[in-house]
Design a protein around this motif. Sequence first.
Motif, PDB file in Angstrom:
ATOM      1  N   LEU A   1       0.827  -1.212   0.000  1.00  0.00           N
ATOM      2  CA  LEU A   1       0.000   0.000   0.000  1.00  0.00           C
ATOM      3  C   LEU A   1       0.861   1.261   0.000  1.00  0.00           C
ATOM      4  N   HIS A   2       1.955   1.208   0.743  1.00  0.00           N
ATOM      5  CA  HIS A   2       2.865   2.364   0.783  1.00  0.00           C
ATOM      6  C   HIS A   2       3.416   2.666  -0.607  1.00  0.00           C
ATOM      7  N   SER A   3       3.791   1.602  -1.336  1.00  0.00           N
ATOM      8  CA  SER A   3       4.318   1.779  -2.691  1.00  0.00           C
ATOM      9  C   SER A   3       3.238   2.257  -3.644  1.00  0.00           C
ATOM     10  N   LEU A   4       2.010   1.748  -3.483  1.00  0.00           N
ATOM     11  CA  LEU A   4       0.915   2.114  -4.374  1.00  0.00           C
ATOM     12  C   LEU A   4       0.467   3.555  -4.161  1.00  0.00           C
ATOM     13  N   LEU A   5       0.381   3.977  -2.903  1.00  0.00           N
ATOM     14  CA  LEU A   5      -0.170   5.300  -2.589  1.00  0.00           C
ATOM     15  C   LEU A   5       0.854   6.411  -2.634  1.00  0.00           C
ATOM     16  N   SER A   6       2.132   6.057  -2.880  1.00  0.00           N
ATOM     17  CA  SER A   6       3.171   7.093  -2.914  1.00  0.00           C
ATOM     18  C   SER A   6       3.008   7.972  -4.138  1.00  0.00           C
ATOM     19  N   CYS A   7       3.251   9.296  -3.949  1.00  0.00           N
ATOM     20  CA  CYS A   7       3.166  10.232  -5.062  1.00  0.00           C
ATOM     21  C   CYS A   7       4.341  10.007  -6.005  1.00  0.00           C
ATOM     22  N   PRO A   8       4.113   9.922  -7.290  1.00  0.00           N
ATOM     23  CA  PRO A   8       5.195   9.602  -8.237  1.00  0.00           C
ATOM     24  C   PRO A   8       6.290  10.649  -8.316  1.00  0.00           C
ATOM     25  N   ASP A   9       5.989  11.936  -7.948  1.00  0.00           N
ATOM     26  CA  ASP A   9       6.998  12.993  -8.079  1.00  0.00           C
ATOM     27  C   ASP A   9       7.744  13.254  -6.783  1.00  0.00           C
ATOM     28  N   VAL A  10       7.548  12.384  -5.813  1.00  0.00           N
ATOM     29  CA  VAL A  10       8.212  12.562  -4.530  1.00  0.00           C
ATOM     30  C   VAL A  10       9.296  11.505  -4.408  1.00  0.00           C
ATOM     31  N   SER A  11      10.344  11.831  -3.669  1.00  0.00           N
ATOM     32  CA  SER A  11      11.435  10.871  -3.469  1.00  0.00           C
ATOM     33  C   SER A  11      10.904   9.555  -2.915  1.00  0.00           C
ATOM     34  N   SER A  12      11.583   8.503  -3.246  1.00  0.00           N
ATOM     35  CA  SER A  12      11.148   7.175  -2.828  1.00  0.00           C
ATOM     36  C   SER A  12      11.582   6.820  -1.429  1.00  0.00           C
ATOM     37  N   SER A  13      11.911   7.797  -0.638  1.00  0.00           N
ATOM     38  CA  SER A  13      12.311   7.501   0.728  1.00  0.00           C
ATOM     39  C   SER A  13      11.122   7.003   1.523  1.00  0.00           C
ATOM     40  N   PRO A  14      11.383   6.164   2.567  1.00  0.00           N
ATOM     41  CA  PRO A  14      10.259   5.575   3.321  1.00  0.00           C
ATOM     42  C   PRO A  14       9.345   6.599   3.964  1.00  0.00           C
ATOM     43  N   GLY A  15       9.851   7.814   4.232  1.00  0.00           N
ATOM     44  CA  GLY A  15       9.030   8.788   4.947  1.00  0.00           C
ATOM     45  C   GLY A  15       8.254   9.740   4.076  1.00  0.00           C
ATOM     46  N   ARG A  16       8.135   9.440   2.791  1.00  0.00           N
ATOM     47  CA  ARG A  16       7.455  10.369   1.894  1.00  0.00           C
ATOM     48  C   ARG A  16       5.960  10.398   2.178  1.00  0.00           C
ATOM     49  N   ASN A  17       5.297  11.459   1.755  1.00  0.00           N
ATOM     50  CA  ASN A  17       3.865  11.615   1.954  1.00  0.00           C
ATOM     51  C   ASN A  17       3.116  10.696   0.993  1.00  0.00           C
ATOM     52  N   VAL A  18       2.253   9.864   1.538  1.00  0.00           N
ATOM     53  CA  VAL A  18       1.520   8.927   0.692  1.00  0.00           C
ATOM     54  C   VAL A  18       0.032   9.256   0.617  1.00  0.00           C
ATOM     55  N   ALA A  19      -0.395  10.291   1.333  1.00  0.00           N
ATOM     56  CA  ALA A  19      -1.831  10.569   1.388  1.00  0.00           C
ATOM     57  C   ALA A  19      -2.358  11.200   0.108  1.00  0.00           C
TER      58      ALA A  19
ATOM     59  N   MET B   1      -2.049  -5.605  -6.270  1.00  0.00           N
ATOM     60  CA  MET B   1      -1.445  -6.928  -6.449  1.00  0.00           C
ATOM     61  C   MET B   1      -0.078  -6.811  -7.127  1.00  0.00           C
ATOM     62  N   GLU B   2       0.054  -5.896  -8.079  1.00  0.00           N
ATOM     63  CA  GLU B   2       1.337  -5.694  -8.737  1.00  0.00           C
ATOM     64  C   GLU B   2       2.381  -5.180  -7.760  1.00  0.00           C
ATOM     65  N   HIS B   3       2.003  -4.251  -6.918  1.00  0.00           N
ATOM     66  CA  HIS B   3       2.949  -3.705  -5.936  1.00  0.00           C
ATOM     67  C   HIS B   3       3.287  -4.747  -4.868  1.00  0.00           C
ATOM     68  N   LEU B   4       2.318  -5.588  -4.551  1.00  0.00           N
ATOM     69  CA  LEU B   4       2.570  -6.626  -3.542  1.00  0.00           C
ATOM     70  C   LEU B   4       3.622  -7.623  -4.029  1.00  0.00           C
ATOM     71  N   SER B   5       3.576  -7.923  -5.329  1.00  0.00           N
ATOM     72  CA  SER B   5       4.541  -8.886  -5.874  1.00  0.00           C
ATOM     73  C   SER B   5       5.961  -8.332  -5.880  1.00  0.00           C
ATOM     74  N   LYS B   6       6.096  -6.987  -5.741  1.00  0.00           N
ATOM     75  CA  LYS B   6       7.422  -6.367  -5.821  1.00  0.00           C
ATOM     76  C   LYS B   6       7.948  -5.878  -4.472  1.00  0.00           C
ATOM     77  N   VAL B   7       7.236  -6.163  -3.390  1.00  0.00           N
ATOM     78  CA  VAL B   7       7.684  -5.642  -2.095  1.00  0.00           C
ATOM     79  C   VAL B   7       9.037  -6.236  -1.737  1.00  0.00           C
ATOM     80  N   ASN B   8       9.855  -5.406  -1.147  1.00  0.00           N
ATOM     81  CA  ASN B   8      11.179  -5.828  -0.678  1.00  0.00           C
ATOM     82  C   ASN B   8      11.561  -4.875   0.452  1.00  0.00           C
ATOM     83  N   PHE B   9      11.446  -5.373   1.667  1.00  0.00           N
ATOM     84  CA  PHE B   9      11.658  -4.484   2.815  1.00  0.00           C
ATOM     85  C   PHE B   9      12.339  -5.254   3.934  1.00  0.00           C
TER      86      PHE B   9
END
Length: 848
Positions: free
Chosen positions: A409-427, A440-448
Amino acid sequence: MSLLTQLVALWLVGRQLAQTLTCSRWGTPSDSGLFEDGDVIIGGLFNLHFMPPVKDQRFTLEPDNKPCTGSILKHLQNLPLQYIYAMMFALEEINHSSTLLPGVKLGHRIHDSCALPAWEMQAALSLVGGDTPSCEQRVPLIIGGSSSITAHVLSRLLGPLSIPLLSYTASSPSLSDRRQFPNFFRTMASDTYQARAIAQLAIKYNWSWVGAVVANNDYGLMAVKEEIQGAGVCLSFLETLQRENIESEARRAALTIQASTAKVILIFAWFTDVIELFLQLEKLNVTDRQFLASEAWSTSSDLRQSTFSRKVARGVLGVAIRRSPLPGFGTFVRNLNPWLRPNDQFLKEFWEKEFRCSPGIAAAPSSSSLPPCNGTESLWDVENLFTDASQLRVTYNVYLAVYAAAHALHSLLSCPDVSSSPGRNVACSLHTQIKPMELMEHLSKVNFTTPQGEAFYFQGADVKAKYDLLNWQSSPEGEVKLVLIGRVDGFDLHLNESAIQWSTGSSQVPVSVCSESCPPGTRMASRKGEPICCFDCIPCADGQISNTTGSTQCNICPSEFWSNAERTACIPRQLDFLSFNETLGITLTAVAVSGVTVTTAVFMVFLYYRQTPMVRANNSELSFLLLLSLKLCFLCSLVFIGRPSAWSCRFQQAAFGISFVLCVSCLQVKTIVVLAAFRSARPGAEALMKWFGPGQQRGSVCLFTSVQVVICIIWLSLSPPQPRPDLKIPGLQVTLECAMSSVVGFSLVLGYIGLLSCTSLLLAFLARKLPDNFNEAKLITFSMLIFCAVWVAFVPAYVSSPGKYAVAVEIFAILASSYGLLLCIFAPKCFIILLRPEKNTKKHLMAR
């Protein structure tokens, strides 16, 4: 999955979708469960209550007719309750995190499916269909599928909607197929890994004959067939347990175990099935089996604490889900209180079961007749599977599933123009509805990395296998404890063998084979119609060995070596030859020496009576030369006895060939002289004897002999015989013989002797009837007949005689032919000279 199950699933989907279009509520799943609103809702399905199965219950089409409520009579289970609060614990950690989904609150909708596939399907459809009055807040992801069967059904049910299903216990290898189950993920490793680990244990301890008892479903059945049998382990039997008829099924499996010769039994089944199986084994008094446990029952406290398990299941060796610490979870569970969670129906039910009192919460009035609680009850005083945070296995899988969903969900809801750091705004993406396909696509790519420092990612639908290897060991207090004896990482097995306590009660490894391993010196021979692990042990043939235990074939020794008596090693072959020390050699030597002695005696007689007519007749020089050649023939036989060497191999053939040619040449010249003498007595033939005088006779003998000398010189110069072991003949002893490098040379030597012999025989035969009272041609005829007969018989006897006996045959032929010549020619003469001197006159010899 059966056709009937698929039809049921399609029927339920159609019914639910039809009701969703009108926002009508179907069934009662929302009436019982844990619910909390949030920006994103995660669904959860757990088997909190266990209802005893009945036949064909899994195909019940109306689960709302059999309500799954929170009654304490419905077998509330402590471990699934712990799973539920592990999910809630993870959600609270994520909601309080400043780096993971900041600004987003995760809610939950958790239902109890009562271990019934029909109930689980209804609850899942209720979650994804938005079972709320406003038809909003549909769940984009479900954590559930508590069994492989349920996961199959739910994955196919949710597949058309692209809703991800994240399972924490489904382990069937078939669920790894992304073409059939593209929306399925799991934090539980595939059964392939634990089956491979068990197969590695069987191979390590040489358990080639194993029995298997598996649940009659996808759990374990596929893995056992593919991994266990694929690893070369033979199955003595494969029994299945049907939960609907567990008592009769367990009885049948127990009888099979009792009858089988397999001492190691693998059980892939749910712990409730294993309990019934062990009860039946106790009734049959089967106590000498070593059990291998799958993760479904290896850590079961109900099994370990039962009295029958201590008798039947000592030293169980099992695979278990890797135990992982979860800091803070134990405190979280023990601080739970129904007064702080007034809407928590599950906690209220557990409280009533554990403390036998009713919390009396206004928000959740009790329908039971239990007395009210006094408020001093606390889970800090309770010790059971729910409060025990020391063995977090499936619980940790649930925790991982929640974090995997959160990171997707964090990967899906992240704004595309914001840095990919874990603390970015996802709202920024919450104004749009979450699409399950994208999730489902983002779930298959999770790596944390988890809060515990563990790297997590999916490999298709699976995660890397991590198991503990456990051993049931009895303590001095009589309790059965779980002892960690190793780990499994992927397909790698790490084992502390010294820590294992086997079913024998000691460190002695149980033996489970269909046939004992073949000892060195034998090989395995499969029995017709039986598994390859059942075989007979066949001794290796002569000249072949096997120096290891369990050899499948015998190895042929090199030509210079031979197998020992035990057929376990190749030892150098012992050289054998006709020696002067053995009986045969002594006998032949004695006969040869006797021949030399007799010949010498005859020679002395002839020398003493050399002036008598008998000796002087027919050229006495040829007679002395003949006796000398016979003596050489007797002596040359001695050269064949003893260890062959380069010089002896050359000398024996030359001495043999020249001696016999000299002997036969003398006989031939004698015969020619006899014929010439009688021919010269005819009128007009007086000059014939001039060509056969003493000089011509000596010259003829030298000429005939020189031909053989030339043949021997050429043969022995170009390709002489060499001492060589005859490795073609099998046996520990190998004959050291004079090998003929050139058969042509040896054939010429024998052929020349044969030519002279046949010529002499023919001439002597023609002169046999000449009118003399003493016609020497007759004696020569008989002697040559014997000579030729001996050497004609020699050829097949020599060829067919093995080893040193071929040499003995050649010596015998030399001695026999020499004695034949000596006796046939000189015995009659010696008889007249010594015993009938009155006949030793010229008149008598010339008489007709």
